[in-house]
Design a protein around this motif. Structure first.
Motif, PDB file in Angstrom:
ATOM      1  N   ASP A   1       0.807  -1.224   0.000  1.00 51.91           N
ATOM      2  CA  ASP A   1       0.000   0.000   0.000  1.00 51.91           C
ATOM      3  C   ASP A   1       0.841   1.277   0.000  1.00 51.91           C
ATOM      4  OD1 ASP A   1       0.960  -0.232   2.524  1.00 51.91           O
ATOM      5  OD2 ASP A   1      -0.977  -0.381   3.522  1.00 51.91           O
TER       6      ASP A   1
ATOM      7  N   HIS B   1      -6.895  -2.736  -0.289  1.00 48.83           N
ATOM      8  CA  HIS B   1      -5.633  -3.358  -0.701  1.00 48.83           C
ATOM      9  C   HIS B   1      -5.572  -4.829  -0.264  1.00 48.83           C
ATOM     10  CE1 HIS B   1      -4.706   1.005  -0.245  1.00 48.83           C
ATOM     11  NE2 HIS B   1      -4.176   0.803  -1.445  1.00 48.83           N
TER      12      HIS B   1
ATOM     13  N   LYS C   1       2.061  -6.088   3.896  1.00 47.49           N
ATOM     14  CA  LYS C   1       1.593  -5.154   2.878  1.00 47.49           C
ATOM     15  C   LYS C   1       2.655  -4.123   2.543  1.00 47.49           C
ATOM     16  CE  LYS C   1      -3.348  -5.353   3.869  1.00 47.49           C
ATOM     17  NZ  LYS C   1      -4.516  -4.544   4.281  1.00 47.49           N
TER      18      LYS C   1
END
Length: 488
Positions: A221, A244, A275
């Motif tokens: 992200d 996401h 992430k």
């Protein structure tokens, strides 16, 4: 690169398994027969533990690669989806997972199989559904092309190609194949992997495991700008660009999202998959390569020159009519009606491979599309065991020629008033062609209505007598099947 590798492997698998269904020479099975045996549902029905474990481990390692590379129905869906993308780009969007529908479809499929209603369950089985499509729709085209080559080769006095008959083995199977092809084509063209992620039982089972896969695509992200291009090109509609997140139960590891993301925000990583990437951290692509468990398959088709088949005469011969059997005749190695109906997925591979055109789909509602033997076009030769060699689901157990000669799948039954002997004409066709000597003709008995006797202890039910009986349209002798096959 990962997407290109996946596409190449998928193309190889798809082409090879399609050739397996199209081939009428038996050559392809020597090289490609294993591809049918690594399909998930046939492996489960055959209790092929090695294949099942390998596919489950593959899914736990890299997700649903089976669906995007090995499963022919999955690859066919991708082909239709690709065509849909040519018409309208960026047409997908994130959709919620239809968990209830997937579970209901899976439970219904399992219950139907347990209750012995395989004829209904196999309509949505991916491998067998594609097998019916390939056999009913693709093979006739393949045979017509072969016959065109044979036409010109014969005039050049070459028999590299030889003429083969093209005929509809079952109207029911043809109808089901057309409907399946159209439905899957429309769904895939418009909605990508909708069928695969809602109805397909194999997709649901592997989808549950793929949530725990080690290697999975993850969204960084920090790099993602929220353009949503990945979601608009995800045929599984499993990417939520707002959060996401990726629904891994529906992700088929096609790597399209990685290819469409020009910012490199989607990467394949192991473990939990953070992430965010650490600042300054460089990705070691050598550790993130796609895991390939099966080597690329290369197949070379070698068809030996054969002489064309002629009937030796110019007279029109009336076609035989099939008898109404009380018990259908199942292939050698099927063990009996119960075992065969419980394991057969009606993929039609044995029907496509049968060199004598003996096997064809059943018209009975309880065993719809499952193969049975008919003898109007040929008989089951004692030296042929091809159907037992190609069956991937264990419905036909693999046997050798010696074992086949000791198995009785049926017994001959005479119809005295149809026999030429009853009208005083000479005929020894059934006795002459019986490979086990089970048929004896008693001559010189005046007033006898039945001069043909059958020793059921010797009869194996191969159908040679029924096939070679010259009486038309109904033979004077036919084979009645056995519910449980016997050893003689």
């Amino acid at each position: 690169m990962l997407r290109k590798i996946r596409i190449v492997l998928a193309a190889l698998f798809f082409a090879a398994i399609t050739l397996l269904f199209l081939d009428f020479t038996g050559v392809m099975h020597t090289y490609l027969g294993w591809m049918a045996k690594v399909q998930f549902l046939p492996a489960v029905l055959a209790l092929n533990v090695g294949v099942i474990v390998a596919l489950l481990l593959l899914t736990l390692l890299v997700g649903r690669v089976y669906c995007s590379v090995i499963c022919p129905m999955g690859v066919m869906q991708d082909c239709f989806s690709w065509l849909g993308g040519k018409v309208k780009k960026n047409r997908f969007h994130f959709a919620k997972n239809r968990v209830v529908l997937r579970i209901v479809a899976l439970v219904a499929f399992v219950l139907l199989m347990v209750l012995g209603l395989n004829a209904i369950a196999i309509l949505v089985a991916p491998y067998s559904a594609y097998g019916r499509i390939a056999t009913s729709l693709f093979q006739p085209v393949y045979l017509w092309i072969n016959n065109i080559f044979a036409y010109f080769c014969e005039r050049a006095e070459s028999y590299t190609f030889y003429h083969v008959d093209v005929w509809v083995k079952s109207g029911a199977v043809l109808a089901v194949s057309v409907v399946t092809f159209v439905v899957i084509g429309v769904l895939s063209f418009r909605w990508g992997r909708l069928w695969c992620n809602t109805i397909c039982p194999v997709g649901t089972v592997l989808g549950f495991l793929s949530k725990f896969a080690w290697l999975k695509p993850h969204i960084d992200d920090k790099k993602c700008v929220g353009c949503g291009k990945c979601a608009k090109n995800c045929k599984s509609q499993c990417i939520n660009p707002e959060t996401h997140e990726i629904d891994y139960s529906r992700c088929v590891a096609c790597m399209d999202c990685m290819d469409n993301c020009k910012l490199g925000a989607i990467k394949l990583s192991g473990g939990c998959g953070k992430k965010q990437a650490k600042a300054g951290e460089e990705v070691d692509t050598s550790r993130r390569k796609f895991v390939v468990t099966t080597a690329a398959v290369g197949a070379a088709m070698a068809v030996e020159a054969q002489a064309t088949k002629v009937d030796g005469g110019l007279a029109v011969i009336e076609d035989k009519q099939l008898p109404e059997r009380q018990v259908p005749v199942k292939p050698f190695g099927a063990q009996g009606l119960k075992h065969f109906s419980q394991h057969c997925t009606a993929c039609q591979l044995c029907v496509a491979e049968c060199p004598e055109k003996v096997l064809r789909p059943s018209k009975n509602l309880t065993t719809m599309m499952q193969p049975e033997m008919q003898f109007d076009k040929g008989y089951c030769r004692p030296d042929c065991t091809r159907c037992s060699e190609v069956c991937p689901a264990g419905a036909i157990k693999k046997i050798d020629i010696a074992e086949k000669s000791a198995i009785s799948v049926g017994h001959a039954v005479t119809i005295p008033h149809n026999c030429l002997l009853s009208s005083g004409e000479e005929c020894h066709a059934c006795e002459r062609h019986c490979p086990t000597g089970a048929i004896t003709i008693m001559e010189g008995i005046e007033g006898a209505h039945n001069n043909v006797t059958v020793n059921e202890q010797l009869c194996i039910g191969c159908g040679a007598c029924e096939h070679y009986c010259p009486v038309r349209p109904f033979s004077a002798i036919y084979v009645e099947g056995r519910e449980t096959h016997q050893t003689i």
